[in-house]
Design an enzyme around this catalytic site. Structure first.
Site, PDB file in Angstrom:
ATOM      1  N   SER A 101      28.759   5.263 -42.112  1.00 33.48           N
ATOM      2  CA  SER A 101      29.939   5.112 -41.265  1.00 33.48           C
ATOM      3  C   SER A 101      30.484   3.683 -41.291  1.00 33.48           C
ATOM      4  CB  SER A 101      29.602   5.565 -39.835  1.00 33.48           C
ATOM      5  OG  SER A 101      30.743   5.649 -39.038  1.00 33.48           O
ATOM      6  N   ASP A 240      37.574   3.672 -40.453  1.00 29.92           N
ATOM      7  CA  ASP A 240      36.287   3.081 -40.774  1.00 29.92           C
ATOM      8  C   ASP A 240      35.836   3.581 -42.140  1.00 29.92           C
ATOM      9  OD1 ASP A 240      35.583   5.681 -40.115  1.00 29.92           O
ATOM     10  OD2 ASP A 240      33.744   5.113 -39.085  1.00 29.92           O
ATOM     11  N   ASP A 242      33.815   5.758 -43.389  1.00 26.60           N
ATOM     12  CA  ASP A 242      33.734   7.176 -43.763  1.00 26.60           C
ATOM     13  C   ASP A 242      34.885   8.003 -43.210  1.00 26.60           C
ATOM     14  OD1 ASP A 242      32.861   7.258 -41.078  1.00 26.60           O
ATOM     15  OD2 ASP A 242      31.564   8.974 -41.459  1.00 26.60           O
ATOM     16  N   ASP A 244      36.011   8.810 -40.136  1.00 30.53           N
ATOM     17  CA  ASP A 244      36.033   9.636 -38.932  1.00 30.53           C
ATOM     18  C   ASP A 244      36.506   8.866 -37.700  1.00 30.53           C
ATOM     19  OD1 ASP A 244      33.776   8.096 -38.506  1.00 30.53           O
ATOM     20  OD2 ASP A 244      32.393   9.777 -38.275  1.00 30.53           O
TER      21      ASP A 244
END
Length: 448
Positions: A101, A240, A242, A244
């Protein structure tokens, strides 16, 4: 059962340590395959962000799943919510995301989705943990799983994102700066907004395996703010690593966090005649959001910090909208998990429909000053219950006199204690937060 490997958001850690080694990930892939193969007859989808270690872990997972006799569909670099979407539409038995993440490149992790594109149920995670500790037995050669790359994954997800707003919506005349955090949205988000008619300027779109989240993206939005002012843009959007999470920036260079975006989306739903039953936030959600949501005649519920808990609350109450101030927003009426691109589109569609600026769309919500300080933990301790720390908290709460909040919690993803203080006077709030952070630091130093 007590969890040994799974945290609140899958498994995460420093590459080369713990479960973040090739041999551990290979066996984890086998364990996932063994558990799922006994329940569903479908492939497992694998996607990743842009970390250099993703190559290594992708190969390890593929080998482990194949050893369990499970077929694999490989997506390559894709946002986490895109992997959730494709897991569902490809009729896979599960999806695995290789990502840490918003963490630096030297961390990595694994997130898991069910065949419905939602987080794996606790009982399945328990079964996977138990299988992970069993002896690894490879299926007969004739039953080994096969791997196939999904060549149109990017296009499928782009169309899915665009389908979450009305078909006639266009962003013509809106200049947008996108910060892709050198992460998984770098080849997705620009196409989405360009195809919807926006004038797009992109930064953080040159991943090299090492620069994901490095001084860019939603965790470092000041760069986006500067780019918005430099390019005289109408709006800035930062994801960010990734994809999400998302934060936004208005034309003045002011950062708009997840709380403010959640408020705008709630107003958008009401304007569209689709009034939500309630909104789920977390313990970190600003008190200004709670008051503003109640002014809209909606219920507001706080959960523990983490999108997993927000999702559980939405499912329990039959609600569709919730999120965190970090920018992890869940629109269950549009998708199955938190999605930075989809969340940004909901805000943008409201602006396009009403002709309002981002600043005007926030009218009705006034945030209370809120200060968050992260205290590093060089040793594995939890100083929150130490008498000196509790005394510092009690002192601040006494001084706030019911006109604010104090929250201490360990991070679920990093070795940190997060100290949050909220109140009416920003200068006082900063002083109070620092007093508590100093008490935590002193306690950690004594234990080191």
């Amino acid at each position: 059962m007590a969890r040994k490997y799974f945290g609140t958001d899958g498994i995460r850690g420093r590459v080369g340590t713990g479960q973040m080694t090739p041999d551990a990930v290979l066996k984890l892939g086998w364990a996932v395959g063994r558990v799922l193969a006994s329940k569903k007859n479908g492939p497992v989808v694998i996607g990743k962000d842009t970390r250099i270690s993703g190559y290594m872990f992708e190969a390890a997972l593929e080998a482990g799943l194949s050893a369990a006799g499970v077929n694999v569909r490989i997506l390559g670099p894709m946002p986490t919510p895109g992997i959730a979407y494709l897991t569902r539409t490809l009729r896979a038995s599960a999806g695995i995301v290789i990502s840490a993440s918003h963490n630096p490149f030297y961390d990595n992790g694994l997130k898991f989705f069910s065949g419905e594109g939602t987080k794996l149920p606790d009982d399945l995670e328990d079964e996977i943990e138990a299988m992970f500790e069993a002896k690894m037995e490879i299926v007969d050669s004739a039953r080994l799983g096969k791997a196939e790359r999904v060549v149109d994954a990017q296009g499928r997800y782009i169309e899915a994102c665009k389908a979450t707003i009305p078909i006639g919506t266009r962003f013509s005349g809106i200049r947008v700066v996108l910060d892709c955090a050198n992460g998984a949205t770098y080849h997705i988000a620009p196409s989405v907004f360009i195809e919807l008619g926006a004038e797009v300027i992109t930064i953080g779109d040159e991943p090299d395996g090492l620069n994901i989240n490095k001084n860019c993206g939603s965790t470092h939005p000041n760069n986006l703010a500067a780019a918005v002012l430099q390019n005289q843009a109408d709006i800035g959007i930062a994801f960010d690593g990734d994809g999400d999470r998302v934060v936004m920036v208005n034309s003045r260079g002011q950062i708009i966090d997840g709380d403010e975006m959640l408020y705008i989306i709630a107003k958008a739903r009401i304007a569209a005649g689709d009034k939500p039953k309630g909104i789920a936030g977390t313990l970190m959600s600003n008190m200004g959001l709670e008051l503003a949501i109640k002014e809209l005649s909606l219920e507001f519920e706080r959960t523990d910090v983490g999108d997993r808990y927000v999702l559980e609350c939405l499912q329990d109450k039959g609600w569709s909208l919730g999120g965190e101030n970090s920018g992890h927003i869940i629109c269950l009426d549009r998708t199955t998990t938190g999605d930075g691109i989809v969340s940004a589109l909901q805000v943008m569609a409201y602006l396009a429909e009403t002709g309002k600026s981002l600043t005007e769309a926030m009218e009705g919500m006034v945030k209370m000053p809120q200060v968050l300080i992260n205290v590093s933990l060089p040793v594995k301790i939890n100083p929150i219950n130490e008498p000196s720390v509790q005394a510092a908290v009690a002192d601040v709460e006494s001084r706030l006199n019911g006109r604010g909040r104090v929250l201490l919690r360990p991070s679920g993803t990093e070795p940190l204690i997060r100290v949050m203080v909220e109140g009416e006077d920003e200068k006082q709030v900063r002083e109070y937060a620092q007093d508590i952070a100093d008490a935590v630091s002193d306690s950690v130093a004594r234990a080191s």
